[in-house]
Write a protein that holds these residues in place. Sequence first.
Motif, PDB file in Angstrom:
ATOM      1  N   TYR A   1     -10.507  -2.057 -10.865  1.00 55.95           N
ATOM      2  CA  TYR A   1     -10.100  -0.647 -10.779  1.00 55.95           C
ATOM      3  C   TYR A   1      -8.596  -0.535 -11.044  1.00 55.95           C
ATOM      4  CZ  TYR A   1      -9.063   4.036  -9.431  1.00 55.95           C
ATOM      5  OH  TYR A   1      -8.616   5.322  -9.491  1.00 55.95           O
ATOM      6  N   VAL A   2      -7.830  -1.392 -10.365  1.00 54.49           N
ATOM      7  CA  VAL A   2      -6.362  -1.323 -10.521  1.00 54.49           C
ATOM      8  C   VAL A   2      -5.991  -1.550 -11.990  1.00 54.49           C
ATOM      9  CG1 VAL A   2      -4.146  -2.348  -9.862  1.00 54.49           C
ATOM     10  CG2 VAL A   2      -5.950  -2.118  -8.139  1.00 54.49           C
ATOM     11  N   LEU A   3      -6.508  -2.624 -12.561  1.00 58.12           N
ATOM     12  CA  LEU A   3      -6.130  -2.986 -13.935  1.00 58.12           C
ATOM     13  C   LEU A   3      -6.496  -1.896 -14.942  1.00 58.12           C
ATOM     14  CD1 LEU A   3      -7.165  -6.743 -13.870  1.00 58.12           C
ATOM     15  CD2 LEU A   3      -4.841  -5.865 -14.117  1.00 58.12           C
ATOM     16  N   THR A   4      -7.609  -1.252 -14.731  1.00 60.26           N
ATOM     17  CA  THR A   4      -8.046  -0.252 -15.718  1.00 60.26           C
ATOM     18  C   THR A   4      -7.392   1.120 -15.489  1.00 60.26           C
ATOM     19  OG1 THR A   4     -10.012   0.158 -14.359  1.00 60.26           O
ATOM     20  CG2 THR A   4     -10.284  -1.313 -16.245  1.00 60.26           C
ATOM     21  N   HIS A   5      -6.707   1.279 -14.370  1.00 61.63           N
ATOM     22  CA  HIS A   5      -6.104   2.582 -14.090  1.00 61.63           C
ATOM     23  C   HIS A   5      -4.578   2.575 -14.095  1.00 61.63           C
ATOM     24  CE1 HIS A   5     -10.228   3.436 -12.943  1.00 61.63           C
ATOM     25  NE2 HIS A   5      -9.928   4.711 -12.995  1.00 61.63           N
TER      26      HIS A   5
ATOM     27  N   GLU B   1      -8.390  -0.598   5.163  1.00 61.96           N
ATOM     28  CA  GLU B   1      -8.372   0.020   3.837  1.00 61.96           C
ATOM     29  C   GLU B   1      -9.710  -0.130   3.123  1.00 61.96           C
ATOM     30  OE1 GLU B   1      -4.947  -0.421   1.303  1.00 61.96           O
ATOM     31  OE2 GLU B   1      -4.027   1.075   2.613  1.00 61.96           O
ATOM     32  N   THR B   2     -10.040   0.901   2.354  1.00 63.96           N
ATOM     33  CA  THR B   2     -11.249   0.900   1.535  1.00 63.96           C
ATOM     34  C   THR B   2     -10.808   1.093   0.082  1.00 63.96           C
ATOM     35  OG1 THR B   2     -11.418   3.293   1.663  1.00 63.96           O
ATOM     36  CG2 THR B   2     -12.556   2.036   3.392  1.00 63.96           C
ATOM     37  N   LYS B   3     -11.771   1.192  -0.802  1.00 70.37           N
ATOM     38  CA  LYS B   3     -11.425   1.400  -2.209  1.00 70.37           C
ATOM     39  C   LYS B   3     -10.665   2.722  -2.393  1.00 70.37           C
ATOM     40  CE  LYS B   3     -13.347   1.107  -6.834  1.00 70.37           C
ATOM     41  NZ  LYS B   3     -14.559   0.898  -7.629  1.00 70.37           N
ATOM     42  N   GLU B   4     -10.972   3.686  -1.546  1.00 65.81           N
ATOM     43  CA  GLU B   4     -10.276   4.983  -1.560  1.00 65.81           C
ATOM     44  C   GLU B   4      -8.750   4.791  -1.435  1.00 65.81           C
ATOM     45  OE1 GLU B   4     -12.091   7.907  -1.663  1.00 65.81           O
ATOM     46  OE2 GLU B   4     -10.179   8.991  -1.773  1.00 65.81           O
ATOM     47  N   HIS B   5      -8.341   3.887  -0.573  1.00 61.79           N
ATOM     48  CA  HIS B   5      -6.905   3.625  -0.408  1.00 61.79           C
ATOM     49  C   HIS B   5      -6.320   3.003  -1.678  1.00 61.79           C
ATOM     50  CE1 HIS B   5      -8.275   3.823   3.810  1.00 61.79           C
ATOM     51  NE2 HIS B   5      -7.053   4.232   4.076  1.00 61.79           N
ATOM     52  N   ILE B   6      -7.106   2.139  -2.301  1.00 62.77           N
ATOM     53  CA  ILE B   6      -6.619   1.485  -3.531  1.00 62.77           C
ATOM     54  C   ILE B   6      -6.416   2.547  -4.610  1.00 62.77           C
ATOM     55  CG2 ILE B   6      -7.124  -0.313  -5.263  1.00 62.77           C
ATOM     56  CD1 ILE B   6      -6.843  -1.267  -2.237  1.00 62.77           C
TER      57      ILE B   6
ATOM     58  N   THR C   1       0.860  -1.188   0.000  1.00 64.40           N
ATOM     59  CA  THR C   1       0.000   0.000   0.000  1.00 64.40           C
ATOM     60  C   THR C   1       0.888   1.227   0.000  1.00 64.40           C
ATOM     61  OG1 THR C   1      -1.632   1.264   1.284  1.00 64.40           O
ATOM     62  CG2 THR C   1      -0.093  -0.052   2.554  1.00 64.40           C
ATOM     63  N   SER C   2       0.345   2.335  -0.499  1.00 61.58           N
ATOM     64  CA  SER C   2       1.110   3.592  -0.437  1.00 61.58           C
ATOM     65  C   SER C   2       0.808   4.345   0.852  1.00 61.58           C
ATOM     66  CB  SER C   2       0.757   4.480  -1.633  1.00 61.58           C
ATOM     67  OG  SER C   2      -0.595   4.900  -1.539  1.00 61.58           O
ATOM     68  N   ASP C   3      -0.172   3.877   1.601  1.00 60.34           N
ATOM     69  CA  ASP C   3      -0.650   4.622   2.768  1.00 60.34           C
ATOM     70  C   ASP C   3       0.217   4.314   3.996  1.00 60.34           C
ATOM     71  OD1 ASP C   3      -3.489   6.015   3.749  1.00 60.34           O
ATOM     72  OD2 ASP C   3      -2.473   4.836   5.303  1.00 60.34           O
ATOM     73  N   ASP C   4       0.864   5.332   4.531  1.00 60.50           N
ATOM     74  CA  ASP C   4       1.783   5.101   5.648  1.00 60.50           C
ATOM     75  C   ASP C   4       1.065   4.726   6.940  1.00 60.50           C
ATOM     76  OD1 ASP C   4       4.186   5.272   4.308  1.00 60.50           O
ATOM     77  OD2 ASP C   4       4.316   7.441   4.512  1.00 60.50           O
ATOM     78  N   GLN C   5      -0.183   5.165   7.060  1.00 62.15           N
ATOM     79  CA  GLN C   5      -0.940   4.786   8.264  1.00 62.15           C
ATOM     80  C   GLN C   5      -1.235   3.274   8.227  1.00 62.15           C
ATOM     81  OE1 GLN C   5      -4.226   7.439   8.750  1.00 62.15           O
ATOM     82  NE2 GLN C   5      -4.817   6.518  10.680  1.00 62.15           N
ATOM     83  N   THR C   6      -1.657   2.800   7.052  1.00 63.30           N
ATOM     84  CA  THR C   6      -1.869   1.352   6.913  1.00 63.30           C
ATOM     85  C   THR C   6      -0.556   0.617   7.124  1.00 63.30           C
ATOM     86  OG1 THR C   6      -3.548   1.797   5.237  1.00 63.30           O
ATOM     87  CG2 THR C   6      -2.788  -0.470   5.420  1.00 63.30           C
ATOM     88  N   ALA C   7       0.522   1.180   6.562  1.00 65.25           N
ATOM     89  CA  ALA C   7       1.837   0.531   6.691  1.00 65.25           C
ATOM     90  C   ALA C   7       2.196   0.335   8.167  1.00 65.25           C
ATOM     91  CB  ALA C   7       2.900   1.358   5.982  1.00 65.25           C
TER      92      ALA C   7
ATOM     93  N   LEU D   1      -1.391  -5.267  -2.108  1.00 63.33           N
ATOM     94  CA  LEU D   1      -2.343  -6.162  -1.436  1.00 63.33           C
ATOM     95  C   LEU D   1      -3.689  -5.457  -1.309  1.00 63.33           C
ATOM     96  CD1 LEU D   1      -0.520  -7.851   1.584  1.00 63.33           C
ATOM     97  CD2 LEU D   1      -1.997  -8.983  -0.060  1.00 63.33           C
ATOM     98  N   LEU D   2      -4.738  -6.089  -1.776  1.00 64.53           N
ATOM     99  CA  LEU D   2      -6.077  -5.499  -1.661  1.00 64.53           C
ATOM    100  C   LEU D   2      -6.785  -6.125  -0.467  1.00 64.53           C
ATOM    101  CD1 LEU D   2      -7.233  -5.472  -5.409  1.00 64.53           C
ATOM    102  CD2 LEU D   2      -5.557  -4.032  -4.236  1.00 64.53           C
ATOM    103  N   GLY D   3      -7.380  -5.271   0.367  1.00 67.50           N
ATOM    104  CA  GLY D   3      -8.114  -5.786   1.527  1.00 67.50           C
ATOM    105  C   GLY D   3      -7.328  -5.685   2.819  1.00 67.50           C
ATOM    106  N   LEU D   4      -6.322  -4.809   2.855  1.00 67.61           N
ATOM    107  CA  LEU D   4      -5.539  -4.648   4.094  1.00 67.61           C
ATOM    108  C   LEU D   4      -6.417  -4.065   5.201  1.00 67.61           C
ATOM    109  CD1 LEU D   4      -2.271  -3.233   2.514  1.00 67.61           C
ATOM    110  CD2 LEU D   4      -2.452  -5.372   3.812  1.00 67.61           C
TER     111      LEU D   4
END
Length: 335
Positions: A265-269, A209-214, A166-172, A203-206
């Motif tokens: 979402y990931v694949l299309t973006h 995390e929500t779709k916003e994090h993805i 994830t790019s989110d340091d809080q999740t990290a 990783l999806l579903g950490l």
Amino acid sequence: MARIRKRKYGPGVPPPQERKPFRDVSTCFREIFGSKSYKVCVDGGFTCPNRDGTCGTGGCVFCGERGAGEFITGNGIREQISSAMEKARLKHRAEKFIVYFQNFTNTYAPVPVLRAKYDSALADGDPRIVGLAIGTRADCVSEEIADLLAEYARKYYLQIELGLQTSDDQTARRINRGYESKRFTQAVEILRQRNLNVVTHILLGLPGETKEHIIRTVDFLNRHDIQGIKIHSLYVLAGTRLAQQYQNGEFEPITMAEYVDWAVYVLTHISPKLIVHRISGDCAREMLVAPEWIMKKKEIMEQIIQTMEKNGWKQGEFFSEQPFQIPSEIFQKPK
Ligand code: SF4
């Protein structure tokens, strides 16, 4: 009596593995190597700075006692490779092989030790071994190590796999990853200065995390010069801290429908240029605590492909080219 195979996908419709609307790694490897190629996983006997106390203890909350690679059998690098190659040859008709140093952190050792381990994978000069894949952490990529890796890249196909998640340091922090995302930026810069091939794991579903994090993680990745992606679904392995959290009701895995939506979402973006190495997780059945749907790999793939087909979407459909930029205030080269 001959068995009649049921036509599952309708007349003229190939199975999902043959109609992927993304740059699938098997097809890319076939183009690069001219025949069916397969990654054989190896436990190189490494550990991880997030386990031995260097930057943390206990590891990432989802990490099993083997640090990934639960399917690997055999002792010693050579034995593991021979046995995995034979299996892949018989089961998948693979002709070329990429040795994947998978377990724990495979650049976490002094350079001479790394060299000895990588060399032993290539030791007998077997022409069927065409490359190396090295799984590691962003905070274990230094200039010195990148120089070593560049030596192998001159002779072999080489990919460096960075487990960003994830790019989110809080999740990290929540998952005890042990470094901030700016370290990933630094690692990619060091590797790309040597033109090395970078594959990033997310990783999806950490937890939390929500779709916003993805969406933010994809945006972060799109600002980096990476060449490949592995999209994993988070699952709960027995014996992990995540398993405790799950049992205490502190963590709830996402549903398969959410996973499919987020993966699409990931694949299309992401960039249409990225090679997609994986679109689901891979777990040993006996180690899985939850969710059950993780074992339905074909169904997951089919749902992802069907969703994209139904909407007429391809990889990178909504990708917008953004200038590759490293924010100067966060860029300090590691020692
Ligand atoms: S960095 Fe990898 S090996 Fe280390 S604890 Fe995290 S998941 Fe496990």
